[in-house]
Enzyme design. Structure first.
Site, PDB file in Angstrom:
ATOM      1  N   HIS A  98       1.583  -0.893  -0.169  1.00 33.58           N
ATOM      2  CA  HIS A  98       0.052  -0.110  -0.083  1.00 33.58           C
ATOM      3  C   HIS A  98       1.082   1.728   0.310  1.00 33.58           C
ATOM      4  O   HIS A  98       0.201   2.386   0.460  1.00 33.58           O
ATOM      5  CB  HIS A  98      -0.723   0.085   1.066  1.00 33.58           C
ATOM      6  CG  HIS A  98      -1.979  -1.127   1.262  1.00 33.58           C
ATOM      7  ND1 HIS A  98      -3.478  -0.945   0.417  1.00 33.58           N
ATOM      8  CD2 HIS A  98      -1.989  -2.267   1.783  1.00 33.58           C
ATOM      9  CE1 HIS A  98      -4.062  -1.778   0.539  1.00 33.58           C
ATOM     10  NE2 HIS A  98      -3.464  -3.071   1.482  1.00 33.58           N
ATOM     11  N   ARG A 147      -6.669   6.866   3.773  1.00 32.57           N
ATOM     12  CA  ARG A 147      -6.172   6.980   3.886  1.00 32.57           C
ATOM     13  C   ARG A 147      -6.564   5.509   2.463  1.00 32.57           C
ATOM     14  O   ARG A 147      -7.226   5.488   2.542  1.00 32.57           O
ATOM     15  CB  ARG A 147      -4.721   6.350   3.764  1.00 32.57           C
ATOM     16  CG  ARG A 147      -3.678   7.002   2.938  1.00 32.57           C
ATOM     17  CD  ARG A 147      -1.896   6.348   3.528  1.00 32.57           C
ATOM     18  NE  ARG A 147      -1.447   6.808   3.043  1.00 32.57           N
ATOM     19  CZ  ARG A 147      -0.889   4.867   1.862  1.00 32.57           C
ATOM     20  NH1 ARG A 147      -1.202   3.802   2.118  1.00 32.57           N
ATOM     21  NH2 ARG A 147      -0.396   5.099   0.914  1.00 32.57           N
ATOM     22  N   ASN A 194     -10.628  -2.757   2.700  1.00 32.84           N
ATOM     23  CA  ASN A 194      -9.806  -3.097   1.824  1.00 32.84           C
ATOM     24  C   ASN A 194     -11.663  -2.435   1.053  1.00 32.84           C
ATOM     25  O   ASN A 194     -12.126  -2.569   1.410  1.00 32.84           O
ATOM     26  CB  ASN A 194      -9.235  -4.092   1.020  1.00 32.84           C
ATOM     27  CG  ASN A 194      -7.960  -4.205   0.445  1.00 32.84           C
ATOM     28  OD1 ASN A 194      -6.849  -3.092   1.041  1.00 32.84           O
ATOM     29  ND2 ASN A 194      -8.263  -5.338   0.925  1.00 32.84           N
TER      30      ASN A 194
HETATM   31  C1  HEM Z   1      -0.856  -2.116   5.092  1.00 32.22           C
HETATM   32  C2  HEM Z   1       0.411  -6.275   6.696  1.00 32.22           C
HETATM   33  C3  HEM Z   1      -4.175  -8.225   4.828  1.00 32.22           C
HETATM   34  C4  HEM Z   1      -5.298  -3.878   4.306  1.00 32.22           C
HETATM   35  C5  HEM Z   1       0.147  -2.517   5.702  1.00 32.22           C
HETATM   36  C6  HEM Z   1       1.253  -2.664   6.148  1.00 32.22           C
HETATM   37  C7  HEM Z   1       1.656  -3.712   6.433  1.00 32.22           C
HETATM   38  C8  HEM Z   1       0.616  -4.877   6.309  1.00 32.22           C
HETATM   39  C9  HEM Z   1       2.477  -4.205   7.783  1.00 32.22           C
HETATM   40  C10 HEM Z   1       2.341  -1.505   5.745  1.00 32.22           C
HETATM   41  C11 HEM Z   1       1.802  -0.623   7.405  1.00 32.22           C
HETATM   42  C12 HEM Z   1       2.991   0.709   7.170  1.00 32.22           C
HETATM   43  O1  HEM Z   1       3.799   0.540   7.017  1.00 32.22           O
HETATM   44  O2  HEM Z   1       2.153   1.756   7.633  1.00 32.22           O
HETATM   45  C13 HEM Z   1      -0.368  -6.997   6.698  1.00 32.22           C
HETATM   46  C14 HEM Z   1      -0.273  -8.122   7.038  1.00 32.22           C
HETATM   47  C15 HEM Z   1      -1.736  -9.286   6.116  1.00 32.22           C
HETATM   48  C16 HEM Z   1      -2.429  -8.043   5.760  1.00 32.22           C
HETATM   49  C17 HEM Z   1       0.564  -9.233   7.791  1.00 32.22           C
HETATM   50  C18 HEM Z   1      -1.728 -10.399   6.808  1.00 32.22           C
HETATM   51  C19 HEM Z   1      -2.052 -10.922   8.138  1.00 32.22           C
HETATM   52  C20 HEM Z   1      -4.439  -7.415   4.624  1.00 32.22           C
HETATM   53  C21 HEM Z   1      -6.017  -7.149   4.806  1.00 32.22           C
HETATM   54  C22 HEM Z   1      -6.630  -5.974   4.307  1.00 32.22           C
HETATM   55  C23 HEM Z   1      -4.815  -5.259   4.553  1.00 32.22           C
HETATM   56  C24 HEM Z   1      -7.103  -8.456   4.233  1.00 32.22           C
HETATM   57  C25 HEM Z   1      -7.855  -5.440   3.989  1.00 32.22           C
HETATM   58  C26 HEM Z   1      -8.933  -5.640   4.907  1.00 32.22           C
HETATM   59  C27 HEM Z   1      -4.170  -3.024   4.347  1.00 32.22           C
HETATM   60  C28 HEM Z   1      -4.413  -1.800   4.458  1.00 32.22           C
HETATM   61  C29 HEM Z   1      -2.579  -1.290   4.113  1.00 32.22           C
HETATM   62  C30 HEM Z   1      -2.602  -1.724   4.543  1.00 32.22           C
HETATM   63  C31 HEM Z   1      -5.677  -0.742   3.708  1.00 32.22           C
HETATM   64  C32 HEM Z   1      -2.322   0.077   3.921  1.00 32.22           C
HETATM   65  C33 HEM Z   1      -2.664   1.277   5.419  1.00 32.22           C
HETATM   66  C34 HEM Z   1      -2.639   2.929   4.948  1.00 32.22           C
HETATM   67  O3  HEM Z   1      -3.160   3.189   4.305  1.00 32.22           O
HETATM   68  O4  HEM Z   1      -1.477   2.854   5.291  1.00 32.22           O
HETATM   69  N1  HEM Z   1      -0.349  -4.321   5.624  1.00 32.22           N
HETATM   70  N2  HEM Z   1      -1.752  -6.972   6.223  1.00 32.22           N
HETATM   71  N3  HEM Z   1      -3.902  -5.722   4.687  1.00 32.22           N
HETATM   72  N4  HEM Z   1      -2.649  -3.439   4.658  1.00 32.22           N
HETATM   73 FE1  HEM Z   1      -2.497  -4.665   5.121  1.00 32.22          FE
END
Ligand code: HEM
Length: 492
Positions: free
Chosen positions: A65, A102, A138
């Site tokens: 992202h 965001r 999402n």
């Molecule tokens: C961002 C891990 C599953 C939605 C991120 C980030 C990590 C991460 C490390 C970056 C965070 C940052 O640096 O600020 C994971 C892991 C998952 C997973 C380990 C599974 C276990 C999901 C799922 C969704 C999702 C299922 C949706 C429901 C998002 C979103 C962001 C993000 C929207 C961006 C947030 C922003 O705008 O700063 N994810 N994620 N992720 N993830 Fe996941």
């Protein structure tokens, strides 16, 4: 006025240039040199400071992202759900809470086009009176996998090949040929809704099952949905090529320009609820994030509306430094036992401690807007001013005490340690239902997109046959049509 009080630097607060330490800069056009032609002297402190600061301007981008746009506004409760939760910000219709949102793409880098087929992030930070609540969702209601242990591999397969730095279909089809639970997500991502037209015309979903809890401890499963009031719009492939070719930041620009013009994007927040006692009554596991809860069984109920009416002032401070975490909840809202959800509770803050530093929650955009107090302090870049002598708890010298008891989930958990898949996988039923709900032209477009992926020369016959077996189990005619389309394509 205290002459020694810290004043944050701004380009507007002195009539002349200074160094970061406040010394006047009388020449910002020429380096200090020996004579007008050089060489340059290292003693030019201002020059060295300017370059050193510039050299460190970029921080690591988010591991996923990385590309995103944010905006500010408010959430307003429109319907009373206080019988379901004691969350303060949901206490009564009319209550408003400031938010920052965001939107993002997932796979590619910070400067990548916003017109690619990819899920979109939809993350909302509510600055409530009882701390922040981050709903990190999402634009699609389901996810590819149901156990976070597969997430790093999944992202590696979707990101560019580590050798060529090109996203390659064979790697994606190879990885997911081992992941039958991803079929449902594929019927969203490779459907016509797989490329949202922009961020305003896009739905949002909490994806996981959460718990709502009342003060008395009554718990209810809930799923969150955001519905845009201006409707949903998507791009077909040809349109996406045109839009992305003309402007690789079209979605960021659309959001910024709409808000600047007073055309404020708005979403309705809806919920689906489920009685926890019913959780075993269905042919799918309600905590499985690869499944939807069918809306005819679990109707959408309105809760509130969110209006984005302010653009951010600074992209770095309010987008790059913005940090969401699914673990950040408020009293009245709780995690379910969904394994993915629980893994995410750990991963985000961990990533942010690396990406932004251990004091990332002190950054203005991440700090709660309500009063807060604890003894978690010091560390790199701590700019908090503290002059108290008691930094331990409990203490008879510090009047700060525990808060009133907050309800936490009381559901019983027991079992032996396992490393196992959930019992009710049911991987193919929902994607089959979804495929059959489309008109024939939409079905054809879906088949064409998957066939395109499977036609990568490095996709082996074995991988193709695994995929055909998956799609046949979703829907027999889908499997047959996919097979004949593939053989026609390979005969060409
Ligand atoms: C961002 C891990 C599953 C939605 C991120 C980030 C990590 C991460 C490390 C970056 C965070 C940052 O640096 O600020 C994971 C892991 C998952 C997973 C380990 C599974 C276990 C999901 C799922 C969704 C999702 C299922 C949706 C429901 C998002 C979103 C962001 C993000 C929207 C961006 C947030 C922003 O705008 O700063 N994810 N994620 N992720 N993830 Fe996941």
């Amino acid at each position: 006025m205290d002459p020694y009080k810290y004043r944050p630097s701004s380009q507007y607060d002195t009539p002349f240039w200074t160094t970061n330490t406040g010394a006047p800069v009388w020449n910002n056009n020429n380096s200090t040199t020996v004579g007008p032609r050089g060489p340059v002297l290292l003693e030019d402190y201002h020059l060295v400071e300017k370059l050193a600061q510039f050299d460190r301007e970029r921080i690591p981008e988010r591991v996923v992202h990385a590309r995103g746009a944010s905006a500010k506004g408010f959430f307003e409760v429109t319907h009373d759900i206080s019988h379901l939760t004691c969350a303060d910000f949901l206490r009564a219709p009319g209550v408003q809470t400031p938010v920052i949102v965001r939107f993002s793409t997932v796979i590619h880098e910070r400067g990548s086009p916003e017109s690619l087929r990819d899920p979109r992030g939809f993350a909302v930070k509510f600055y409530t009176r009882e701390g922040n609540f981050d709903m990190v969702g999402n634009n699609l209601p389901v996810f590819f996998i149901r156990d976070g242990i597969k997430f790093p591999d999944m992202i590696h397969a979707l990101k560019p090949n580590p050798k060529s730095h090109i996203q390659e279909h064979w790697r994606i089809m190879d990885f997911f040929s081992h992941i039958p639970e991803a079929c449902n997500m594929f019927t969203f991502l490779f459907d016509d809704i797989g490329i949202p037209a922009d961020y305003r015309h896009m739905e949002g979903f909490g994806v996981h099952t959460f718990k709502l809890i009342t003060k008395a401890g009554k718990e209810t499963y809930v799923k969150f949905h955001w519905k845009p009031t201006c409707g949903v719009k998507n791009l077909l492939e040809d349109e996406a090529v045109m839009v992305g070719g003309a402007n690789h930041s079209h979605a960021t620009q659309d959001l910024y320009d709409s808000i600047a013009a007073g055309n404020f994007p708005e979403w309705k927040l809806m919920i689906q609820t489920m009685n926890i006692a019913d959780e075993d009554k269905f042919d799918f596991d309600p905590l499985d994030d690869t499944k939807i809860w069918p809306e005819d069984m679990f109707p959408l109920q309105p809760v509130g509306r969110m209006v984005l009416n302010r653009n951010i002032d600074n992209f770095f401070a309010e987008n790059e430094q913005l940090a969401f975490c699914p673990g950040v909840i408020v009293p009245g809202i709780y995690y379910s036992d969904d394994k993915m959800f629980q893994t995410r509770v750990f991963s985000y803050s961990d990533s942010q401690r690396h990406r932004l530093g251990p004091n990332y929650l002190m950054l203005p955009v991440n700090a709660p807007k309500c009063a807060h107090h604890n003894n978690h302090h010091e560390g790199f870049m701590n700019f908090m001013h503290r002059d108290e002598e008691v930094n331990y708890f409990p203490s008879r010298f510090d009047p700060v005490r525990h808060s009133e008891r907050v309800p936490i989930s009381q559901s019983r958990i027991s079992g032996v340690r396992e490393k196992a898949c959930i019992h009710k996988e049911n991987n193919f039923q929902q994607p089959g239902v979804r495929f059959r709900s489309w008109d024939p032209a939409r079905q054809d477009r879906f088949i064409k997109r998957i066939v395109e992926m499977l036609s990568d020369p490095r996709v082996t016959p074995e991988i193709r046959s695994v995929w055909l077996s998956y799609w046949s189990q979703c829907d027999k005619t889908l499997g047959q049509r996919m097979a004949s389309s593939l053989s026609m394509k390979s005969a060409m």
